[in-house]
Design a protein around this motif. Structure first.
Motif, PDB file in Angstrom:
ATOM      1  N   LYS A 123       0.767  -1.235   0.046  1.00 24.69           N
ATOM      2  CA  LYS A 123       0.007  -0.079  -0.041  1.00 24.69           C
ATOM      3  C   LYS A 123       0.889   1.293  -0.029  1.00 24.69           C
ATOM      4  CE  LYS A 123      -1.557  -1.766   3.789  1.00 24.69           C
ATOM      5  NZ  LYS A 123      -2.871  -2.195   4.941  1.00 24.69           N
ATOM      6  N   ASP A 148      -4.973  -5.621  -0.474  1.00 28.80           N
ATOM      7  CA  ASP A 148      -5.654  -5.162   0.853  1.00 28.80           C
ATOM      8  C   ASP A 148      -6.780  -5.639   1.094  1.00 28.80           C
ATOM      9  OD1 ASP A 148      -5.119  -4.019   3.266  1.00 28.80           O
ATOM     10  OD2 ASP A 148      -4.406  -1.957   2.613  1.00 28.80           O
ATOM     11  N   GLU A 150      -9.510  -4.687   2.875  1.00 24.35           N
ATOM     12  CA  GLU A 150     -10.609  -3.625   2.826  1.00 24.35           C
ATOM     13  C   GLU A 150     -10.770  -2.924   1.268  1.00 24.35           C
ATOM     14  OE1 GLU A 150      -7.900  -3.623   4.673  1.00 24.35           O
ATOM     15  OE2 GLU A 150      -8.641  -3.433   6.762  1.00 24.35           O
ATOM     16  N   ASN A 215      -2.070   2.545   9.921  1.00 21.58           N
ATOM     17  CA  ASN A 215      -2.450   1.444   8.841  1.00 21.58           C
ATOM     18  C   ASN A 215      -3.596   2.008   8.102  1.00 21.58           C
ATOM     19  OD1 ASN A 215      -2.303  -0.783   7.090  1.00 21.58           O
ATOM     20  ND2 ASN A 215      -3.981  -1.483   8.233  1.00 21.58           N
ATOM     21  N   LYS A 216      -4.415   2.470   9.110  1.00 19.67           N
ATOM     22  CA  LYS A 216      -6.087   2.721   8.351  1.00 19.67           C
ATOM     23  C   LYS A 216      -5.751   4.221   7.774  1.00 19.67           C
ATOM     24  CE  LYS A 216      -7.918   0.090   9.104  1.00 19.67           C
ATOM     25  NZ  LYS A 216      -8.344  -0.955   7.938  1.00 19.67           N
TER      26      LYS A 216
END
Ligand code: NDP
Ligand code: MG
Length: 384
Positions: A123, A148, A150, A215-216
């Protein structure tokens, strides 16, 4: 058979990707395998999967690898440039980028330049160079398929939909091991506590990022680039059970979600087989045994890395690169026991405050900024 290359094969994503390949032997053939330093595991992988090319980026590890065994069916190479070249090697249709950190950017650029579709786990690539990557993907007509969980979920929710109808992306977050903790309670948390993620088993860097919610934040920026959506339309929803992997709300008020047991092999497999769905060895959800699915608002005051990521993403230019580099340095320093967990945010803030933003940075500018921020952040840490 689809030919694929895997960069970062010895890591958490890489090994799970090879498990997907192992379970679908008629679907895939490995073109290139590449990793950094884990000679033992890499040797076993080369022996089992017999790639056309095998590369270790770390020179010493490469020497040990060549001294260790002989792989007649496989061409081997070592060093950073060999890893970058591996990304564009041969007639692989798709390259899985599963290295961690900024180091994944240049190989990804090379893979796109060679017309390879990208199964994107790394990412940091999109965070640092979202504009470059998305534009290149358009120019070279390659697909960026998210790994990922999500983003894989959002990708699935968007199939067959018109992007103009999207009102909001609801990006779910487990909340990590410290969900609900106060700032004071986090002052002295240990590396082991940080690495004890409640729902996912991942590499160390991303596990620390999950605990800090950085990370979010990285994922918010990743979603912005992948789906061309404004930051104001990306909402983080804490969902501790990690069953809903993300959702999309449409203009008529409908929300589509993707649900599954938390198992990275599922999004990895879908990225590699897209648009086909094949059998996967994933535990099925049992609605009679499922505990409550709950939702909370993220605590942006305690976990200010997430708030910073929104700000950084909105400003754009070189700032996300600075955010990422400072975070990488801070995470390593934390894992070495050099700084406290919450000081990760101080290192990031220091780098952001010292930076004059450049708009539309070229790759060379990003590399220079990345190196400069690393030096600056190491110095800052020495004086903490
Ligand atoms: P790991 O730390 O487990 O693995 C990293 C891999 O990259 C290893 O194969 C390592 O090689 C290799 N590597 C590290 N540095 C370099 C380098 N400089 N050059 C070449 N190879 C390198 O990480 P993860 O698998 O957890 O994560 C990989 C990426 O995927 C990250 O960007 C992460 O954010 C993303 N991701 C991971 C998820 C997960 O569940 N793990 C979920 C979603 C995204 P070696 O071990 O041989 O030294
Ligand atoms: Mg994720």
């Amino acid at each position: 058979m689809k030919k694929i290359s895997i960069l970062g094969s010895t890591g958490s994503i890489g090994t799970q990707a090879l498990d997907v390949v192992r379970k679908l032997p008629d679907e895939f053939k490995i073109c290139a395998l590449a990793a950094n330093s884990n000679v033992e595991l890499f040797s076993k992988q080369v022996e089992e999967f017999q790639p056309e090319l095998a590369v270790l980026a770390d020179e010493d590890a490469y020497k040990k690898f060549t001294a260790k065994r002989n792989f007649p069916a496989t061409q081997i190479a070592g060093g950073r440039q060999a890893l970058i070249d591996a990304a564009g090697y041969g007639d692989a249709e798709i390259v899985l980028t599963a290295m961690s950190g900024f180091a994944g950017l240049e190989p990804t650029i090379n893979a796109i330049g060679h017309g390879k579709n990208i199964a994107l786990a790394n990412k940091e690539t999109l965070v640092v160079a979202g504009e470059i990557i998305i534009n290149m993907a358009k120019d070279f007509n390659v697909k960026i398929l998210p790994v990922d969980s999500e983003h894989g979920a959002i990708f699935q929710c968007l199939q067959g939909e018109n992007s103009a109808d999207v009102e909001k992306i609801l990006l779910t977050a487990s909340g990590g091991p410290f969900r609900g903790k106060t700032f004071d309670e986090l002052q002295n948390v240990t590396v082991n506590e940080v690495l004890a993620h409640p729902t996912w088993n991942m590499g160390k860097k991303i596990t620390v990022d999950s605990a800090s919610l950085v990370n979010k934040g990285l994922e918010v920026i990743e979603a912005h680039w992948l789906y061309g959506i404004d930051y104001d339309k990306i909402q983080v929803v804490v969902h501790p059970q990690s069953i809903i992997h993300s959702m999309v709300e449409f203009r008529d008020g409908s929300i589509i979600a993707q649900l599954a047991e938390p198992d990275m092999r599922l999004p990895i497999q879908y990225a590699l087989t897209y648009p086909r769905r094949l059998q996967a060895p994933i535990n099925r959800l049992n609605f009679w045994q499922m505990k409550d699915l709950t939702f909370e608002e993220p605590d942006l005051k305690t976990f200010r890395g997430l708030k910073l990521a929104y700000e950084v993403g909105k400003i754009g230019g070189t700032l996300p690169c600075v955010f990422n580099a400072a975070n990488e340095v801070a995470v390593n320093a934390f894992l070495r026991g050099q700084i406290k967990f919450l000081q990760i945010y101080d290192v990031i803030e220091n780098a952001l405050e010292s930076h004059a933003v450049l708009k539309n940075p070229a790759f060379g500018v990003l590399t220079m900024e990345d190196s400069a921020v690393r030096i600056l952040s190491e110095k800052f840490i020495e004086h903490l």
